[in-house]
Write a protein that holds these residues in place. Structure first.
Motif, PDB file in Angstrom:
ATOM      1  N   PHE A  80       8.758 -10.832  41.870  1.00 11.61           N
ATOM      2  CA  PHE A  80       8.556  -9.678  40.998  1.00 11.61           C
ATOM      3  C   PHE A  80       9.450  -8.536  41.451  1.00 11.61           C
ATOM      4  N   GLN A  81      10.114  -7.895  40.475  1.00 10.55           N
ATOM      5  CA  GLN A  81      10.950  -6.738  40.750  1.00 10.55           C
ATOM      6  C   GLN A  81      10.538  -5.604  39.816  1.00 10.55           C
ATOM      7  N   PRO A  82       9.584  -4.755  40.221  1.00 10.77           N
ATOM      8  CA  PRO A  82       9.191  -3.627  39.366  1.00 10.77           C
ATOM      9  C   PRO A  82      10.288  -2.576  39.329  1.00 10.77           C
ATOM     10  N   GLY A  83      10.382  -1.885  38.203  1.00 11.57           N
ATOM     11  CA  GLY A  83      11.381  -0.838  38.038  1.00 11.57           C
ATOM     12  C   GLY A  83      10.911   0.187  37.027  1.00 11.57           C
ATOM     13  N   PRO A  84      11.545   1.336  36.978  1.00 15.52           N
ATOM     14  CA  PRO A  84      11.106   2.403  36.058  1.00 15.52           C
ATOM     15  C   PRO A  84      11.314   2.047  34.595  1.00 15.52           C
ATOM     16  N   GLY A  85      12.354   1.274  34.269  1.00 21.30           N
ATOM     17  CA  GLY A  85      12.623   0.949  32.873  1.00 21.30           C
ATOM     18  C   GLY A  85      12.104  -0.407  32.458  1.00 21.30           C
ATOM     19  N   ALA A  86      12.015  -1.330  33.409  1.00 22.14           N
ATOM     20  CA  ALA A  86      11.576  -2.682  33.098  1.00 22.14           C
ATOM     21  C   ALA A  86      11.162  -3.382  34.385  1.00 22.14           C
ATOM     22  N   THR A  87      10.316  -4.375  34.232  1.00 22.35           N
ATOM     23  CA  THR A  87       9.901  -5.216  35.345  1.00 22.35           C
ATOM     24  C   THR A  87      10.497  -6.600  35.155  1.00 22.35           C
ATOM     25  N   ALA A  88      11.071  -7.144  36.212  1.00 25.36           N
ATOM     26  CA  ALA A  88      11.674  -8.471  36.140  1.00 25.36           C
ATOM     27  C   ALA A  88      10.783  -9.470  36.869  1.00 25.36           C
ATOM     28  N   VAL A  89      10.561 -10.604  36.230  1.00 24.75           N
ATOM     29  CA  VAL A  89       9.851 -11.721  36.841  1.00 24.75           C
ATOM     30  C   VAL A  89      10.852 -12.870  36.943  1.00 24.75           C
ATOM     31  N   ILE A  90      11.046 -13.385  38.144  1.00 29.03           N
ATOM     32  CA  ILE A  90      12.038 -14.422  38.406  1.00 29.03           C
ATOM     33  C   ILE A  90      11.323 -15.621  39.001  1.00 29.03           C
ATOM     34  N   ALA A  91      11.645 -16.820  38.497  1.00 34.35           N
ATOM     35  CA  ALA A  91      10.954 -18.014  38.970  1.00 34.35           C
ATOM     36  C   ALA A  91      11.908 -19.192  39.023  1.00 34.35           C
ATOM     37  N   ASP A  92      11.563 -20.148  39.872  1.00 33.83           N
ATOM     38  CA  ASP A  92      12.295 -21.401  39.968  1.00 33.83           C
ATOM     39  C   ASP A  92      11.275 -22.522  40.097  1.00 33.83           C
ATOM     40  N   ARG A  93      11.603 -23.681  39.550  1.00 29.44           N
ATOM     41  CA  ARG A  93      10.709 -24.841  39.514  1.00 29.44           C
ATOM     42  C   ARG A  93       9.417 -24.529  38.760  1.00 29.44           C
ATOM     43  N   PHE A  94       9.511 -23.702  37.724  1.00 32.69           N
ATOM     44  CA  PHE A  94       8.333 -23.224  37.003  1.00 32.69           C
ATOM     45  C   PHE A  94       7.764 -24.353  36.130  1.00 32.69           C
ATOM     46  N   PRO A  95       6.512 -24.797  36.357  1.00 33.17           N
ATOM     47  CA  PRO A  95       5.929 -25.911  35.597  1.00 33.17           C
ATOM     48  C   PRO A  95       5.303 -25.416  34.295  1.00 33.17           C
ATOM     49  N   VAL A  96       5.939 -25.698  33.181  1.00 33.59           N
ATOM     50  CA  VAL A  96       5.544 -25.110  31.908  1.00 33.59           C
ATOM     51  C   VAL A  96       4.167 -25.585  31.453  1.00 33.59           C
ATOM     52  N   GLY A  97       3.919 -26.887  31.494  1.00 34.00           N
ATOM     53  CA  GLY A  97       2.673 -27.418  30.951  1.00 34.00           C
ATOM     54  C   GLY A  97       1.428 -26.842  31.598  1.00 34.00           C
ATOM     55  N   PRO A  98       1.256 -26.948  32.931  1.00 33.32           N
ATOM     56  CA  PRO A  98       0.036 -26.433  33.555  1.00 33.32           C
ATOM     57  C   PRO A  98      -0.142 -24.929  33.421  1.00 33.32           C
ATOM     58  N   VAL A  99       0.958 -24.162  33.514  1.00 38.95           N
ATOM     59  CA  VAL A  99       0.843 -22.709  33.459  1.00 38.95           C
ATOM     60  C   VAL A  99       0.630 -22.233  32.021  1.00 38.95           C
ATOM     61  N   ARG A 100       1.154 -22.981  31.048  1.00 34.72           N
ATOM     62  CA  ARG A 100       1.011 -22.594  29.641  1.00 34.72           C
ATOM     63  C   ARG A 100      -0.451 -22.392  29.256  1.00 34.72           C
ATOM     64  N   GLY A 101      -1.307 -23.345  29.647  1.00 35.36           N
ATOM     65  CA  GLY A 101      -2.713 -23.232  29.288  1.00 35.36           C
ATOM     66  C   GLY A 101      -3.380 -22.024  29.915  1.00 35.36           C
ATOM     67  N   LEU A 102      -3.020 -21.711  31.155  1.00 39.03           N
ATOM     68  CA  LEU A 102      -3.604 -20.556  31.836  1.00 39.03           C
ATOM     69  C   LEU A 102      -3.190 -19.258  31.153  1.00 39.03           C
ATOM     70  N   LEU A 103      -1.890 -19.087  30.878  1.00 39.42           N
ATOM     71  CA  LEU A 103      -1.414 -17.861  30.239  1.00 39.42           C
ATOM     72  C   LEU A 103      -1.993 -17.722  28.840  1.00 39.42           C
ATOM     73  N   ARG A 104      -2.150 -18.841  28.148  1.00 42.24           N
ATOM     74  CA  ARG A 104      -2.766 -18.814  26.820  1.00 42.24           C
ATOM     75  C   ARG A 104      -4.196 -18.294  26.914  1.00 42.24           C
ATOM     76  N   GLY A 105      -4.946 -18.777  27.898  1.00 45.47           N
ATOM     77  CA  GLY A 105      -6.327 -18.351  28.052  1.00 45.47           C
ATOM     78  C   GLY A 105      -6.464 -16.885  28.446  1.00 45.47           C
ATOM     79  N   LEU A 106      -5.496 -16.384  29.184  1.00 40.26           N
ATOM     80  CA  LEU A 106      -5.539 -14.986  29.613  1.00 40.26           C
ATOM     81  C   LEU A 106      -5.102 -14.013  28.520  1.00 40.26           C
ATOM     82  N   GLY A 107      -4.631 -14.537  27.392  1.00 40.69           N
ATOM     83  CA  GLY A 107      -4.217 -13.658  26.299  1.00 40.69           C
ATOM     84  C   GLY A 107      -2.914 -12.937  26.559  1.00 40.69           C
ATOM     85  N   VAL A 108      -2.023 -13.540  27.357  1.00 41.75           N
ATOM     86  CA  VAL A 108      -0.748 -12.901  27.683  1.00 41.75           C
ATOM     87  C   VAL A 108       0.161 -12.819  26.458  1.00 41.75           C
TER      88      VAL A 108
END
Length: 336
Positions: free
Chosen positions: A62-90
């Protein structure tokens, strides 16, 4: 460790067995900001168990900033995380529906998500795709083994695919799946005026022993309008064994499909083209989707009827339009 989650007043299944290596590095740009508003937060080999599924370890920064926040990831597993983010209402309701329908899975590398510091919602996400899979929905094809790059914004997105081996399917048109090689395509989508438009104009792939397929499609999906699809598939250097896969079995009459795939015993398909356009969906009236094929063949063996002698060394052209077929023979040999 254990973390209880919730969205609004609704509780979700907790995160369990959370593991990661954590680090923080201050950037030193503004000493007046609190520590959590500057610098970078690093999570390495982050993993957890949620809703009965263990998420493979991935790296997050995570890189917070005054104009924007950047989230950087590698090896990000789409399937398992998709359901979690969906449930959280992101995600917005529209994006959530798309995720539910297409159910993407696979891995994102070099993921970069920029979130604005205001309420504009103008995010930007880029990533490299590795072994991605999406399900067919509403006329859009399925794909498995997709590699390439991804760009997503609030208004739409773009996938630039480049896969040495890929499985593709158009379940509303063709029988089974196509196992293809050297697949390249730019597939874009736009979200506008209550419509989702998915389209590509430069799909290309190798199919079978030596055939080359190229194509394009344009799909329009709307909650208040009929779903529309336009599709073009061109073939070069094919053979008769491919007809079972390339004839749109869901659109032609069973008798015609059976004849095309059994009566033409051998053939070199020099070139062929399929065109389809019109309304799709379970409520589409008969004849609302227009389908046509034309292909040139040579070195063909055709058995028109069990009572007739075969035609060999045949060359000519086949025309198919809405189930009606015409064959023009330029040459051939037969005997009584």
């Amino acid at each position: 460790p254990y973390l209880q989650l919730g969205a609004g007043r609704q509780s979700l299944a907790p995160l369990e067995q959370i593991r990661a290596r954590f680090g923080w590095r201050r950037d030193g740009t503004d000493d007046l900001l609190p520590w959590y508003a500057t610098g970078e937060f690093h999570l390495s080999d982050l993993t957890w168990r949620w809703n009965g599924e263990t998420v493979p370890g991935f790296d997050l920064r995570f890189q917070p900033g005054p104009g924007a926040t950047a989230v950087i990831a590698d090896r990000f597993p789409v399937g398992p995380v998709r359901g979690l983010l969906r449930g959280l209402g992101v995600f917005s309701e529209r994006i959530s529906r798309a995720l539910d329908n297409y159910r993407p899975s696979g891995t994102l590398n070099r993921l970069l998500l920029r979130l604005p510091g205001d309420d504009s919602g103008n995010f930007r996400l880029t990533a490299d795709l590795r072994n991605m899979e999406v399900q067919a929905h509403g006329g859009a094809p399925s794909a498995k083994g997709l590699n390439g790059t991804l760009l997503v914004t609030r208004a739409g997105g773009l996938v630039q695919a480049d896969s040495p081996a890929l499985t593709v399917g158009f379940p509303r048109l063709f029988e089974g799946l196509w196992d293809v090689r050297n697949f390249t395509a730019d597939v874009a989508w736009r979200l506008e005026d209550g419509l989702i438009r998915v389209f590509s104009s430069d799909m290309a792939m190798d199919f079978g022993p030596s055939a080359r397929l190229t194509g394009a499609f344009d799909l329009s999906l709307g909650a208040e309008t009929e779903d529309q699809l336009g599709l073009r598939v061109s073939l070069a250097d094919g053979n008769a064994g491919m007809l079972a896969d390339l004839v749109p079995v869901k659109l032609v009459k069973p008798g015609l499909y059976n004849w095309l795939t059994t009566a033409i015993k051998e053939a070199d398909i020099v070139s062929g083209r399929y065109f389809g356009h019109g309304q799709i969906g379970s409520g589409s009236p008969p004849g609302s989707f227009v389908s046509s094929m034309v292909y040139d063949f040579e070195n063909s063996t055709v058995e028109y009827d069990k009572r007739w002698p075969e035609v060999t060394a045949a060359a000519g052209r086949v025309f198919i339009h809405q189930g009606q077929t015409r064959i023009d023979l330029d040459s051939g040999q037969t005997g009584g």
